[in-house]
Design a protein around this motif. Structure first.
Motif, PDB file in Angstrom:
ATOM      1  N   GLN A 126      -4.418  -7.968 -27.125  1.00  0.00           N
ATOM      2  CA  GLN A 126      -2.991  -7.937 -27.569  1.00  0.00           C
ATOM      3  C   GLN A 126      -2.522  -9.227 -27.066  1.00  0.00           C
ATOM      4  N   ILE A 127      -3.042 -10.145 -26.052  1.00  0.00           N
ATOM      5  CA  ILE A 127      -2.254 -11.084 -25.526  1.00  0.00           C
ATOM      6  C   ILE A 127      -2.221 -12.210 -26.365  1.00  0.00           C
ATOM      7  N   ASN A 128      -2.888 -12.560 -27.262  1.00  0.00           N
ATOM      8  CA  ASN A 128      -2.615 -13.816 -27.906  1.00  0.00           C
ATOM      9  C   ASN A 128      -1.869 -13.568 -29.432  1.00  0.00           C
ATOM     10  N   ARG A 129      -1.564 -12.190 -29.875  1.00  0.00           N
ATOM     11  CA  ARG A 129      -0.933 -12.137 -31.069  1.00  0.00           C
ATOM     12  C   ARG A 129       0.188 -12.708 -31.164  1.00  0.00           C
ATOM     13  N   LYS A 130       0.616 -13.458 -32.308  1.00  0.00           N
ATOM     14  CA  LYS A 130       1.774 -13.878 -32.766  1.00  0.00           C
ATOM     15  C   LYS A 130       2.921 -13.039 -32.967  1.00  0.00           C
ATOM     16  N   LEU A 131       3.988 -13.135 -32.509  1.00  0.00           N
ATOM     17  CA  LEU A 131       5.219 -12.301 -32.637  1.00  0.00           C
ATOM     18  C   LEU A 131       6.229 -13.113 -33.570  1.00  0.00           C
ATOM     19  N   ASN A 132       6.864 -12.190 -34.424  1.00  0.00           N
ATOM     20  CA  ASN A 132       7.899 -12.984 -35.500  1.00  0.00           C
ATOM     21  C   ASN A 132       9.008 -13.389 -34.574  1.00  0.00           C
ATOM     22  N   GLY A 133       9.323 -14.841 -34.945  1.00  0.00           N
ATOM     23  CA  GLY A 133      10.446 -15.295 -34.512  1.00  0.00           C
ATOM     24  C   GLY A 133      10.047 -15.769 -32.860  1.00  0.00           C
ATOM     25  N   GLU A 134       9.107 -15.615 -32.508  1.00  0.00           N
ATOM     26  CA  GLU A 134       8.725 -15.947 -31.263  1.00  0.00           C
ATOM     27  C   GLU A 134       9.207 -17.560 -30.758  1.00  0.00           C
ATOM     28  N   GLU A 135       9.139 -18.375 -31.684  1.00  0.00           N
ATOM     29  CA  GLU A 135       9.098 -19.880 -31.487  1.00  0.00           C
ATOM     30  C   GLU A 135      10.409 -20.223 -30.821  1.00  0.00           C
ATOM     31  N   ALA A 136      11.606 -19.806 -31.233  1.00  0.00           N
ATOM     32  CA  ALA A 136      12.873 -20.025 -30.709  1.00  0.00           C
ATOM     33  C   ALA A 136      12.891 -19.377 -28.975  1.00  0.00           C
ATOM     34  N   ILE A 137      12.254 -18.410 -28.839  1.00  0.00           N
ATOM     35  CA  ILE A 137      12.139 -18.021 -27.411  1.00  0.00           C
ATOM     36  C   ILE A 137      11.286 -18.909 -26.632  1.00  0.00           C
ATOM     37  N   ILE A 138      10.312 -19.317 -26.977  1.00  0.00           N
ATOM     38  CA  ILE A 138       9.229 -20.199 -26.318  1.00  0.00           C
ATOM     39  C   ILE A 138       9.993 -21.563 -26.074  1.00  0.00           C
ATOM     40  N   SER A 139      10.557 -21.934 -27.120  1.00  0.00           N
ATOM     41  CA  SER A 139      11.041 -23.314 -27.168  1.00  0.00           C
ATOM     42  C   SER A 139      12.125 -23.159 -26.059  1.00  0.00           C
ATOM     43  N   LYS A 140      13.178 -22.310 -26.010  1.00  0.00           N
ATOM     44  CA  LYS A 140      14.056 -22.205 -24.990  1.00  0.00           C
ATOM     45  C   LYS A 140      13.526 -22.428 -23.724  1.00  0.00           C
ATOM     46  N   ALA A 141      12.495 -21.277 -23.493  1.00  0.00           N
ATOM     47  CA  ALA A 141      11.716 -21.115 -22.045  1.00  0.00           C
ATOM     48  C   ALA A 141      11.276 -22.598 -21.687  1.00  0.00           C
ATOM     49  N   LYS A 142      10.632 -23.403 -22.557  1.00  0.00           N
ATOM     50  CA  LYS A 142       9.997 -24.593 -22.053  1.00  0.00           C
ATOM     51  C   LYS A 142      11.038 -25.613 -21.993  1.00  0.00           C
ATOM     52  N   SER A 143      12.147 -25.347 -22.074  1.00  0.00           N
ATOM     53  CA  SER A 143      13.271 -26.267 -21.880  1.00  0.00           C
ATOM     54  C   SER A 143      13.726 -26.149 -20.519  1.00  0.00           C
ATOM     55  N   LEU A 144      13.641 -24.719 -19.886  1.00  0.00           N
ATOM     56  CA  LEU A 144      13.937 -24.715 -18.653  1.00  0.00           C
ATOM     57  C   LEU A 144      13.206 -25.464 -17.502  1.00  0.00           C
ATOM     58  N   LYS A 145      13.753 -25.956 -16.618  1.00  0.00           N
ATOM     59  CA  LYS A 145      13.292 -26.600 -15.473  1.00  0.00           C
ATOM     60  C   LYS A 145      12.200 -26.322 -14.527  1.00  0.00           C
ATOM     61  N   THR A 146      12.129 -24.973 -14.154  1.00  0.00           N
ATOM     62  CA  THR A 146      11.403 -24.399 -13.293  1.00  0.00           C
ATOM     63  C   THR A 146      10.780 -23.118 -13.756  1.00  0.00           C
ATOM     64  N   ASP A 147       9.390 -22.865 -13.167  1.00  0.00           N
ATOM     65  CA  ASP A 147       8.760 -21.754 -13.868  1.00  0.00           C
ATOM     66  C   ASP A 147       9.567 -20.341 -13.429  1.00  0.00           C
ATOM     67  N   GLU A 148      10.166 -20.466 -12.290  1.00  0.00           N
ATOM     68  CA  GLU A 148      11.141 -19.233 -11.891  1.00  0.00           C
ATOM     69  C   GLU A 148      12.255 -19.174 -12.979  1.00  0.00           C
TER      70      GLU A 148
END
Length: 644
Positions: free
Chosen positions: A277-299
């Motif tokens: 199940q880990i690599n299954r693409k979710l509808n609309g996940e791109e916006a969430i992932i993009s926002k997460a990648k823009s954050l400075k730290t892993d925390e």
């Protein structure tokens, strides 16, 4: 000669007397055959206050010609009163997918007494239902008819398991007292199972019969009752666990089947309903992932993704270690089980560049993981796991809306989790604990009036798990019930309202402020009595019983600090004042301190209770019990003021 005869005669008398006093071993009976004495039985002989008693619970486990494991089960229960009637509702769960297990030959009946004779009422087969639990499990569900105090209920069935690795464990003990519990096993010589026994009572039978069935039985086993802060019932029951180690065919090589945790992890990594199940693409996940990648730290990424998943998905209240409907469908429906929600979280973390892996875990009520028994059935849920370094790691469970990202959920503490890192082929068993003390700080500033009343303010700071507990209580119960809880249902105390700070900030302690008025009961024209232990859960000692059969599992280490400053009324002086004291349990794992000072017409009393361990074993309970007895007496000591 006479002397010899006399000694022989006396020896015979002694043997006869011993035979008469040795209690007979209870037995199981054929289905439908009941002794009149059991029909007339009014109470359990060795546990008089029991609502019901298991007269016998018997299982015979053997292999058929196809090496399926067959369990023949027969259980009989006596109902003593109305509170015991709930035992008539039966639910038998089994793994039904691909007929991994199936139940046949179910019979059930109620036996009552009518005009002094047994009356048998069969359970109608139309009233026996099969319930689908999820894609892997089903349950047979039925209720006994005409059950009343004095009834005997019994049922029997065959459970067939297709895998030789699924040999059933046996629990001799339950929430009811058990007069007789028997396990019979007939295992072919070619199969070798490891037995993990946890027994404190001696076998009344331990023999192999003429059919090569190894019979082991216990008798007169007391119920395992609920105790404060106990773990899972199964962790504490008299039991035998089985694990397949090897197959030794008469010809050919020995095959080793003993599971290792690595093998368990590999199986779950390859399982379509877990690792798949880990690599299954979710509808609309791109916006969430993009926002997460823009954050400075892993925390920052972890906090954002955790809260996004927690606030987007609703938990269906089911703990599961695998996906039932699948992550894609759950994401679209916005509701799923614990594994599905946390596999979705793991997927989003990995896509955002955070090294996260799924982890199998067990809740406290399900049971602690036995590291010597590699077996996936010990787990009942899944979380997201993020290792940072040798000391720091995150365990994320987004299924519970009160969990926070930087705190291991309390119900997984003091047990193990199995991380499933398929990328690096690493499958580690990790002990989950929190060694930081969990603080609860109470500050009281109050004035005592000559009319025997106290008025003042309280400032309560709750850290870590205490913070979570108070927020959950407030949001679940509402303000009115919450205030009742804060004042400990004391009708003499009035609290108009409570104000909160930091309720929405996970990284800060919850702060509560309130004004209160308290009538000091017992006071009269000459004396005023009061106690400084206010706004805590330290008033009632939960460890009153002198004996204990289960370990104490607090989950985390609590640290209480209660400081009260009380302005004394004019015209009164202190008549009786508790002394300053410091005491600790012999192993120094619990410390109690009290400091008392009087100055400028006020009393300052500081109480501190520090639990330096989160678990206390039942073997050490006597000293723990004695310490708590003294400590709670001191926590509730009264201060006495006398009119000058």
């Amino acid at each position: 000669m006479n002397k010899t005869f006399t000694l022989f005669f006396l020896g015979c008398l002694a043997l006869s007397a011993n035979a008469q006093t040795t209690p007979s071993i209870p037995v199981a009976q054929a289905f439908g055959k009941v002794d009149q004495s059991d029909l007339e039985l009014k109470a359990c002989e060795f546990e008089k206050d029991a609502n019901a008693e298991i007269l016998f619970d018997k299982a015979g486990v053997y292999f058929d010609t196809n090496y399926n494991i067959v369990t023949d089960r027969h259980k009989r229960i006596k109902i003593f009163n109305d509170n015991g009637k709930s035992e008539a509702n039966i639910r038998i769960e089994y793994y039904s997918a691909n007929r991994a297990e199936y139940i046949t030959g179910l019979q059930a009946e109620t036996i009552n007494t009518t005009d002094g004779k047994p009356e048998i009422i069969k359970v109608d087969k139309k009233q026996i239902f099969t319930e689908v639990v999820d894609k892997y499990r089903s349950a047979v569900v039925f209720s006994f008819p005409n059950v009343k105090p004095g009834s005997i209920i019994e049922f029997k069935y065959h459970l067939t398991a297709a895998s030789i690795g699924d040999f059933p464990d046996w629990y001799f003990q339950s929430h009811l007292p058990t007069r007789y519990s028997e396990l019979g096993t007939n295992i072919p010589d070619v199969l070798y199972y490891k037995r993990l026994e946890s027994l404190h009572y001696p076998y009344v039978i331990d023999k192999t019969n003429s059919s090569n069935m190894h019979i082991q039985a216990l008798a007169n086993i007391p119920s395992l009752r609920d105790e404060p802060f106990m773990g899972a019932r199964n962790d504490n029951s008299e039991r035998i666990l089985f694990q397949l180690l090897s197959i030794k065919p008469t010809q050919g090589m020995v095959q080793t089947f003993s599971d290792t945790w690595t093998k368990v992890g590999q199986n779950w990594a390859d399982d379509e309903d877990f690792g798949g199940q880990i690599n299954r693409k979710l509808n609309g996940e791109e916006a969430i992932i993009s926002k997460a990648k823009s954050l400075k730290t892993d925390e920052d990424k972890i906090a954002y993704l955790f809260n996004t998943v927690k606030n987007t998905l609703k938990w269906d209240e089911t703990y599961a270690r695998y996906a039932n409907e699948g992550t894609v469908k759950v994401w679209d429906k916005k509701i799923g089980n614990s594994a599905e929600i946390n596999l979705i979280l793991t997927h989003l973390l990995k896509k955002s560049g955070v090294k996260a892996y799924p982890m199998l875990v067990s809740t406290r009520n399900h049971g602690r993981i036995n590291p010597a028994y590699p077996n996936s059935y010990q787990f009942n849920s899944a979380v997201a796991y993020i290792p940072v370094d040798s000391n720091k790691y995150y365990v994320l469970d987004a299924s519970n809306k009160y969990n926070i990202y930087n705190q291991i959920p309390n119900n997984f503490l003091n047990s193990f989790g199995l991380s499933v890192n398929k990328d690096d082929k690493v499958y580690d068993l990790k002990f989950l604990d929190d060694k930081d003390p969990v603080r609860q700080v109470v500050l009281i500033n109050a004035e005592i009036k000559p009319d025997g009343k106290m008025s003042g303010s309280a400032d309560i700071s709750s850290f870590s798990y205490n913070r979570i507990n108070y927020i959950k209580k407030y949001k679940t119960d509402g303000e009115k019930k919450y205030i009742d809880y804060i004042r400990d249902d004391n009708n003499n105390m009035k609290i108009a309202s409570v104000t909160f700070e930091n309720m929405e900030v996970d990284t800060l302690p919850l702060r509560q402020k309130m004004d209160f008025n308290l009538d000091l009961t017992g006071s009269d024209d000459n004396y005023i009595y009061f106690n400084s232990n206010l706004f805590t859960d330290l008033k009632t000692n939960p460890f009153l019983n002198e004996t204990r059969v289960t370990d104490i599992d607090f989950g985390y280490q609590d640290n209480y600090s209660i400081t009260g400053v009380f302005k004394l009324p004019a015209g009164y002086k202190v008549d009786a004042l508790p002394k300053s004291i410091s005491m600790m349990i012999p192993d120094k794992s619990v410390v109690f301190r009290r400091m008392v000072a009087e100055q400028d017409g006020s009393l300052m009393i500081r109480l501190n209770v520090d639990f330096k361990k989160s678990m206390y074993f039942k073997e050490n309970y006597p000293e723990f019990h004695e310490f708590c007895k003294k400590m709670y007496e001191m926590l509730n000591e009264q201060i006495v003021l006398k009119k000058s």
